[in-house]
Enzyme design. Structure first.
Site, PDB file in Angstrom:
ATOM      1  N   ASP A  99       0.901  -1.435   0.007  1.00 27.63           N
ATOM      2  CA  ASP A  99       0.275   0.029  -0.119  1.00 27.63           C
ATOM      3  C   ASP A  99       0.950   1.703  -0.128  1.00 27.63           C
ATOM      4  OD1 ASP A  99      -2.618   1.071   0.832  1.00 27.63           O
ATOM      5  OD2 ASP A  99      -1.508   2.166   1.735  1.00 27.63           O
ATOM      6  N   TYR A 197      -1.532  11.621   2.034  1.00 29.40           N
ATOM      7  CA  TYR A 197      -2.413  11.767   0.801  1.00 29.40           C
ATOM      8  C   TYR A 197      -2.582  13.474   1.062  1.00 29.40           C
ATOM      9  CZ  TYR A 197      -4.294   6.846   2.012  1.00 29.40           C
ATOM     10  OH  TYR A 197      -4.450   5.377   1.596  1.00 29.40           O
ATOM     11  N   HIS A 250      -6.754  -6.413  -1.367  1.00 36.08           N
ATOM     12  CA  HIS A 250      -5.823  -5.536  -0.889  1.00 36.08           C
ATOM     13  C   HIS A 250      -4.503  -5.864   0.383  1.00 36.08           C
ATOM     14  CE1 HIS A 250      -4.213  -1.928  -1.138  1.00 36.08           C
ATOM     15  NE2 HIS A 250      -4.149  -1.687  -0.169  1.00 36.08           N
TER      16      HIS A 250
END
Length: 272
Positions: A99, A197, A250
């Protein structure tokens, strides 16, 4: 360094687990995880004779949660990983990232190849492949949550209070999801994790291809990272490269540890 320890980088303190002997493997977790995401992978690597070095990254270690989003630019995250290697006395490591940890791993590969014996990146396409895929696939739709994370304060409320159903709905066991939600409720944790982010537009570390030996492991049912970006990653891996699609979504370190450990071991053993 003891099995559990801390690495100081300026005013920040990073929590580290360093165990085993043999070729060193640096493990980089993603969002909203922590170093425990590797708990099922680490025993497999250590039993094969590898030394594992995992740490709670910036925003996740309680002593390393600066509030400013600029503090989470990619170059700072890469520098944290290098500081952990330096503290461990490791000149070159086999780097494994999942990730967001995969994003840091890719950047280590192109910015500091002299420190990277090999890469095994789990789930995360090369950033160049992500950009290439946006107008050519549904990747922008898959990544809409990243736009939501740019908002002030509201995303923090969601990850503190609604993370369990969101993670469980994408395959994580509820107990694991609850652990991550509880970590996000610690002071400064949610803001720090989301600032990864928010700092994306501020990064000064432009993506480049990697030339180090690389394996890219991708879950065929990943809801966040689609097949177009996954397959396009080969364009940005110029050294020995293997693309390894595996069944699953994921959260491969938690749910497919045998596949992840097997890919790491194969890549490590391929390097003289």
């Amino acid at each position: 360094m003891n099995e559990r320890g801390r690495v100081r980088r300026g005013r920040l303190v990073l929590d580290v687990e360093d165990a085993g002997s043999g070729p060193p493997v640096l493990l980089l977790h993603g969002f909203p995880q922590d170093l425990t995401s590797w708990r099922r992978v680490v025993p497999l690597l250590r039993s094969a004779g590898l030394r594992t070095i995992a740490f709670d990254q910036r925003g996740y270690s309680p002593g390393a949660r600066p509030p400013q989003r600029a503090a989470y630019r990619l170059e700072h995250l890469v520098a944290d990983a290098l500081a952990v290697l330096d503290a461990a006395g490791v000149d070159r490591a086999h780097v494994v990232g999942h990730d967001w940890g995969g994003g840091v791993a890719w950047a280590l590969g192109w910015a500091h190849p002299e420190r990277v014996a090999s890469l095994t990146v789990v789930s995360t396409p090369h950033p160049g492949a992500m950009r290439w895929s946006l107008p050519r696939s549904d990747q922008a739709l898959r990544s809409t949550y990243m736009g939501f994370f740019q908002l002030p304060w509201l995303p923090e409320q969601v990850v503190r209070r609604r993370l369990v159903p969101a993670l469980a709905g994408t395959g994580l066991p509820e107990a694991t999801a609850r652990h991550y939600e509880e970590r996000m409720r610690e002071p400064g944790a949610a803001r720090g994790a989301l600032n990864w982010y928010r700092a994306v537009p501020l990064s000064r570390l432009a993506p480049r291809p990697v030339t180090v030996p690389t394996t890219y492991v991708w879950g065929e049912a990943d809801p966040f990272l689609g097949p177009v970006a996954a397959r396009a990653t080969a364009r940005f891996a110029l050294g020995p490269y293997e693309f390894l699609p595996v069944p699953g979504g994921h959260w491969l370190p938690e749910l497919a540890p045998d596949a992840v450990a097997g890919a790491v071991l194969a890549r490590v053993r391929s390097v003289p």
